[in-house]
Design a protein around this motif. Structure first.
Motif, PDB file in Angstrom:
ATOM      1  N   ARG A 192       6.856   2.372   8.973  1.00 56.43           N
ATOM      2  CA  ARG A 192       6.045   2.708   8.147  1.00 56.43           C
ATOM      3  C   ARG A 192       4.909   3.737   8.309  1.00 56.43           C
ATOM      4  O   ARG A 192       4.446   4.836   7.714  1.00 56.43           O
ATOM      5  CB  ARG A 192       5.444   1.514   7.234  1.00 56.43           C
ATOM      6  CG  ARG A 192       6.413   0.703   6.602  1.00 56.43           C
ATOM      7  CD  ARG A 192       5.745  -0.240   5.528  1.00 56.43           C
ATOM      8  NE  ARG A 192       6.931  -1.150   5.061  1.00 56.43           N
ATOM      9  CZ  ARG A 192       6.925  -2.525   5.643  1.00 56.43           C
ATOM     10  NH1 ARG A 192       6.050  -2.797   6.452  1.00 56.43           N
ATOM     11  NH2 ARG A 192       8.017  -3.285   4.921  1.00 56.43           N
TER      12      ARG A 192
ATOM     13  N   ASN B 234       1.952  17.378   3.589  1.00 56.19           N
ATOM     14  CA  ASN B 234       0.683  17.636   2.555  1.00 56.19           C
ATOM     15  C   ASN B 234       0.069  18.784   3.452  1.00 56.19           C
ATOM     16  O   ASN B 234      -0.492  19.803   2.676  1.00 56.19           O
ATOM     17  CB  ASN B 234      -0.096  16.260   2.352  1.00 56.19           C
ATOM     18  CG  ASN B 234       0.398  15.379   1.403  1.00 56.19           C
ATOM     19  OD1 ASN B 234       1.402  15.957   0.536  1.00 56.19           O
ATOM     20  ND2 ASN B 234      -0.126  14.364   1.383  1.00 56.19           N
TER      21      ASN B 234
ATOM     22  N   THR C 248      -2.269   2.142   4.402  1.00 55.20           N
ATOM     23  CA  THR C 248      -1.090   1.661   4.926  1.00 55.20           C
ATOM     24  C   THR C 248      -0.992   1.802   6.511  1.00 55.20           C
ATOM     25  O   THR C 248      -0.636   0.841   7.405  1.00 55.20           O
ATOM     26  CB  THR C 248       0.235   2.706   4.541  1.00 55.20           C
ATOM     27  OG1 THR C 248       0.330   2.450   3.006  1.00 55.20           O
ATOM     28  CG2 THR C 248       1.533   2.201   5.160  1.00 55.20           C
TER      29      THR C 248
ATOM     30  N   CYS D 284       0.886  -1.196  -0.010  1.00 59.66           N
ATOM     31  CA  CYS D 284      -0.035   0.092   0.175  1.00 59.66           C
ATOM     32  C   CYS D 284       0.760   1.235  -0.090  1.00 59.66           C
ATOM     33  O   CYS D 284       0.619   2.302  -0.870  1.00 59.66           O
ATOM     34  CB  CYS D 284      -0.931   0.086   1.256  1.00 59.66           C
ATOM     35  SG  CYS D 284      -2.175  -1.188   1.088  1.00 59.66           S
ATOM     36  N   PHE D 285       1.844   1.303   0.679  1.00 66.46           N
ATOM     37  CA  PHE D 285       2.854   2.430   0.757  1.00 66.46           C
ATOM     38  C   PHE D 285       3.329   2.565  -0.647  1.00 66.46           C
ATOM     39  O   PHE D 285       3.684   3.860  -0.955  1.00 66.46           O
ATOM     40  CB  PHE D 285       3.905   2.100   1.906  1.00 66.46           C
ATOM     41  CG  PHE D 285       4.925   3.213   2.100  1.00 66.46           C
ATOM     42  CD1 PHE D 285       4.371   4.506   2.838  1.00 66.46           C
ATOM     43  CD2 PHE D 285       5.959   3.408   1.514  1.00 66.46           C
ATOM     44  CE1 PHE D 285       5.030   5.373   3.137  1.00 66.46           C
ATOM     45  CE2 PHE D 285       7.126   4.444   1.864  1.00 66.46           C
ATOM     46  CZ  PHE D 285       6.393   5.553   2.490  1.00 66.46           C
ATOM     47  N   ASN D 286       3.924   1.394  -1.114  1.00 68.26           N
ATOM     48  CA  ASN D 286       4.391   1.978  -2.589  1.00 68.26           C
ATOM     49  C   ASN D 286       3.570   2.292  -3.424  1.00 68.26           C
ATOM     50  O   ASN D 286       3.966   2.943  -4.591  1.00 68.26           O
ATOM     51  CB  ASN D 286       5.109   0.425  -3.104  1.00 68.26           C
ATOM     52  CG  ASN D 286       6.302   0.018  -2.320  1.00 68.26           C
ATOM     53  OD1 ASN D 286       6.896   0.603  -1.780  1.00 68.26           O
ATOM     54  ND2 ASN D 286       6.689  -1.183  -2.368  1.00 68.26           N
ATOM     55  N   LEU D 287       2.120   1.989  -3.315  1.00 67.04           N
ATOM     56  CA  LEU D 287       1.093   2.649  -4.314  1.00 67.04           C
ATOM     57  C   LEU D 287       0.584   4.155  -3.634  1.00 67.04           C
ATOM     58  O   LEU D 287      -0.431   4.694  -4.255  1.00 67.04           O
ATOM     59  CB  LEU D 287      -0.074   1.575  -4.385  1.00 67.04           C
ATOM     60  CG  LEU D 287       0.226   0.477  -5.049  1.00 67.04           C
ATOM     61  CD1 LEU D 287      -0.982  -0.355  -5.209  1.00 67.04           C
ATOM     62  CD2 LEU D 287       0.667   0.857  -6.396  1.00 67.04           C
ATOM     63  N   ASN D 288       1.162   4.573  -2.690  1.00 70.01           N
ATOM     64  CA  ASN D 288       1.062   5.937  -2.106  1.00 70.01           C
ATOM     65  C   ASN D 288      -0.317   5.912  -1.453  1.00 70.01           C
ATOM     66  O   ASN D 288      -1.195   6.776  -1.525  1.00 70.01           O
ATOM     67  CB  ASN D 288       1.029   6.909  -2.845  1.00 70.01           C
ATOM     68  CG  ASN D 288       1.596   8.302  -2.100  1.00 70.01           C
ATOM     69  OD1 ASN D 288       2.034   8.307  -1.243  1.00 70.01           O
ATOM     70  ND2 ASN D 288       0.879   9.297  -2.819  1.00 70.01           N
ATOM     71  N   GLU D 289      -0.758   4.727  -1.214  1.00 69.16           N
ATOM     72  CA  GLU D 289      -2.048   4.547  -0.196  1.00 69.16           C
ATOM     73  C   GLU D 289      -1.767   4.680   1.103  1.00 69.16           C
ATOM     74  O   GLU D 289      -1.703   3.784   1.849  1.00 69.16           O
ATOM     75  CB  GLU D 289      -2.800   3.109  -0.542  1.00 69.16           C
ATOM     76  CG  GLU D 289      -2.986   3.172  -2.179  1.00 69.16           C
ATOM     77  CD  GLU D 289      -3.914   1.899  -2.585  1.00 69.16           C
ATOM     78  OE1 GLU D 289      -3.920   0.972  -1.780  1.00 69.16           O
ATOM     79  OE2 GLU D 289      -4.388   1.748  -3.778  1.00 69.16           O
ATOM     80  N   ILE D 290      -1.861   5.954   1.700  1.00 68.16           N
ATOM     81  CA  ILE D 290      -1.530   6.224   2.897  1.00 68.16           C
ATOM     82  C   ILE D 290      -2.273   5.603   4.166  1.00 68.16           C
ATOM     83  O   ILE D 290      -1.983   5.159   4.862  1.00 68.16           O
ATOM     84  CB  ILE D 290      -1.129   7.834   3.115  1.00 68.16           C
ATOM     85  CG1 ILE D 290      -0.091   8.422   2.164  1.00 68.16           C
ATOM     86  CG2 ILE D 290      -0.704   8.205   4.384  1.00 68.16           C
ATOM     87  CD1 ILE D 290       1.045   7.706   2.081  1.00 68.16           C
TER      88      ILE D 290
ATOM     89  N   CYS E 267       4.398   7.451   7.016  1.00 68.93           N
ATOM     90  CA  CYS E 267       2.932   7.866   6.585  1.00 68.93           C
ATOM     91  C   CYS E 267       2.471   9.469   7.307  1.00 68.93           C
ATOM     92  O   CYS E 267       1.866  10.129   6.394  1.00 68.93           O
ATOM     93  CB  CYS E 267       1.952   6.812   6.829  1.00 68.93           C
ATOM     94  SG  CYS E 267       2.134   5.563   5.655  1.00 68.93           S
TER      95      CYS E 267
ATOM     96  N   LYS F  59       4.276  12.253   5.796  1.00 73.52           N
ATOM     97  CA  LYS F  59       3.667  12.494   4.497  1.00 73.52           C
ATOM     98  C   LYS F  59       2.557  13.469   4.635  1.00 73.52           C
ATOM     99  O   LYS F  59       2.294  14.344   3.961  1.00 73.52           O
ATOM    100  CB  LYS F  59       3.326  11.295   3.521  1.00 73.52           C
ATOM    101  CG  LYS F  59       4.739  10.742   2.940  1.00 73.52           C
ATOM    102  CD  LYS F  59       4.230   9.705   1.688  1.00 73.52           C
ATOM    103  CE  LYS F  59       5.244   9.529   0.647  1.00 73.52           C
ATOM    104  NZ  LYS F  59       4.914   8.576  -0.302  1.00 73.52           N
TER     105      LYS F  59
END
Length: 202
Positions: free
Chosen positions: A159, A170, A139, A130-136, A163, A166
């Motif tokens: 991880r 944002n 994750t 999930c992290f690699n797909l940026n699904e925070i 998150c 991140k």
């Protein structure tokens, strides 16, 4: 534009931000009760005891579940190596569901311990994909599930921290953007006010 009209417009500009604020607050106060009412009307009915599936004392073959989920974990890991993260997540979630269902049943402490260990491994792997797909959010969700069982799980702690970082970055970006928009608006108001003053004093 005569002097009285110019001064009246100037006064409106000076108070424009405050008027806008009041308008927004008024709109929110009117919309909030409507939104709350809609949420109540659209909320799904609460489950009762009779809605929960009953096992009728059926014995769970925990060894078979463990072996099946171990194979699913391996399959998911292969997809991860191929960087097919979506396929890996789907496989990991399938394994999660099977383990979660087994853990709801009455099983031996040894079987429960083995399934929980495998469950944490799969949760950690799911979080990584999930992290690699940026699904925070997903994750964090998988990390928190794992941390309930193993609070010191290093990978999940790491991880989850990434998150949160991140999300913080944002938020800071959004704040900076809002500040720029506010300054731009103030500059536009100032320029219009200056033009009015020039016309009035001309």
């Amino acid at each position: 534009m005569n002097a009285s009209e110019g001064l009246r417009r100037l006064h409106q500009l000076i108070n424009k931000d405050e008027d806008l604020k009041r308008s927004i607050e008024k709109a929110r106060s009117q919309e909030l009760p409507k939104a709350q009412q809609n949420n109540k009307e659209n909320a799904p009915p609460k489950k009762t005891v009779s809605d929960v599936p009953q096992t009728n004392g059926a014995k769970v073959d925990t060894e078979a579940v463990y072996n099946e989920c171990e194979e699913l974990k391996k399959k998911g890991n292969e997809s991860f190596k191929e960087k097919n993260y979506a396929a890996a997540i789907k496989t990991f979630y399938e394994a999660q569901a099977k383990i979660e269902e087994s853990l709801k049943q009455s099983i031996s402490s040894e079987s429960r311990s083995n399934l929980e260990k495998l469950y944490v491994q799969i949760l950690s792997n799911t979080a990584m994909c999930c992290f690699n797909l940026n699904e925070i959010e997903k994750t964090i969700e998988n990390c928190e599930k794992a941390l309930i069982l193993v609070p010191t799980h290093q990978k999940c702690l790491y991880r989850k921290a990434l998150c949160k970082q991140k999300i913080g970055n944002n938020s800071n970006s959004d704040t900076k953007l809002s500040e720029l928009d506010r300054k731009k608006k103030q500059l536009e108001l100032y320029q219009e006010a200056r033009q009015i003053l020039e016309q009035v004093l001309a």
